[in-house]
Write an enzyme that holds these catalytic residues in place. Structure first.
Site, short mmCIF file in Angstrom:
data_model
loop_
_atom_site.label_atom_id
_atom_site.label_comp_id
_atom_site.label_asym_id
_atom_site.label_seq_id
_atom_site.Cartn_x
_atom_site.Cartn_y
_atom_site.Cartn_z
CG HIS A 81 -1.76 -1.17 1.44
ND1 HIS A 81 -2.94 -1.35 0.74
CD2 HIS A 81 -1.64 -2.23 2.25
CE1 HIS A 81 -3.51 -2.47 1.13
NE2 HIS A 81 -2.74 -3.03 2.04
CG ASP A 82 2.27 2.52 3.71
OD1 ASP A 82 1.12 2.97 3.55
OD2 ASP A 82 2.66 2.06 4.79
#
Length: 302
Positions: A237-238
């Site tokens: 995600h990040d």
């Protein structure tokens, strides 16, 4: 050529595995000046998140970027940690020489924003508590920062409740303050980042290309886990949010709307694209995940 820019970047992180991938991508991208990292509760405690970032920077050969310890709890609800077993610390160990910066995270963010007024980009990878606290210290922060890229929110179902994404749900009051403050804001939501998966072919390529034995071993373990259809999958995600910050063309579709956060009831922590007077955010709706994985593989193999 990719839209790499020379603007300095500060990262606010809650110390998870995908946070580490995001920091590696930034640290090994041309033209990036990583000027600060701040830690916040979320995956692990803010203290552990700071230690993880400090150790990661040591591994990357960066012994100067300051790492500040940030908020240890949300603004208005009890602390909840997503990954208290701290997989990143198990992988990297404790910092060997580095110690935290003397100023708390909110103060560091404000100081860097003033030092690089109009030029600093902020990437947030956890709950937005530090940013809300920084706003309280410096209400003109939205004018000082060039851009804020948030990995957080969800407009099509959550991952911690039916409606809410974890980073926002961990501190909805802070998220609402930040989304209402008037930043030049890009939101990279769960709807998009849940597609940023470390596939088996990508992990095989990392096993072949990674320069360090530990990284090869980690990729090999991920590859073994990915064999089972119901096994754990590494969602990055990040790191995808970091890729969008580095090159906005990674986001292949987006729209503009104010972002609102529900603070009550069973929808607490839900983000919605609304209307009203607050400054619209750029909400990413799709991304070139293959291009993202290629860039991350290059960074990890460097």
């Amino acid at each position: 050529m990719p839209d790499h820019h020379p603007a300095p970047i500060v990262v606010d992180t809650d110390g998870g595995l995908d946070d580490a991938l995001a920091i590696v991508l930034l640290a090994r991208s041309p033209g990036v000046e990583l000027v600060g990292i701040s830690s916040v509760h979320g995956n692990v405690t803010s203290g552990e998140a700071a230690a993880n970032s400090a150790r990661l920077l040591e591994v990357l050969g960066d012994h100067t970027t300051p790492v500040a310890v940030g908020a240890s709890a949300p603004l208005a609800q009890p602390l909840h940690l997503s990954h208290p077993n701290d997989l990143l610390r198990r992988a990297l160990g404790r910092p060997r020489r580095r110690t935290p910066a003397p100023s708390p995270a909110a103060e560091q963010i404000v100081a860097l924003a003033k030092e690089h007024a109009g030029a600093l980009d902020l990437l947030t990878l956890g709950p937005l508590t530090n940013i809300a606290n920084a706003l309280r210290l410096a209400p003109d922060l939205p004018r000082l920062l060039r851009r804020v890229v948030v990995m957080g929110g969800s407009f099509d179902g959550g991952n911690i409740t039916e409606h809410a994404e974890a980073n926002v749900h961990h501190d909805p009051e802070a998220a609402e303050e930040v989304f209402a403050a008037g930043f030049a804001l890009t939101v990279v939501p769960l709807d998009v980042t849940r597609n940023a998966i470390a596939t088996r072919s990508w992990l095989r390529a990392l096993v072949s290309a990674a320069p360090r034995l530990k990284m090869k071993a980690a990729a090999a373990l991920g590859l073994l886990a990915a064999r089972g259809k119901k096994g754990p999958r590494l969602r990055m995600h990040d790191a995808l949010a970091a890729a969008v910050l580095l090159d906005r063309r990674v986001a292949t579709d987006h729209h503009s709307a104010p972002v609102l956060v529900a603070l009550d009831g069973d929808r607490r922590g839900e983000t919605t694209a609304g209307t009203g007077d607050r400054r619209p955010a750029t909400i990413v709706r799709a991304a070139d995940v293959d291009e993202f994985r290629a860039r991350l593989l290059e960074a990890l193999s460097g």
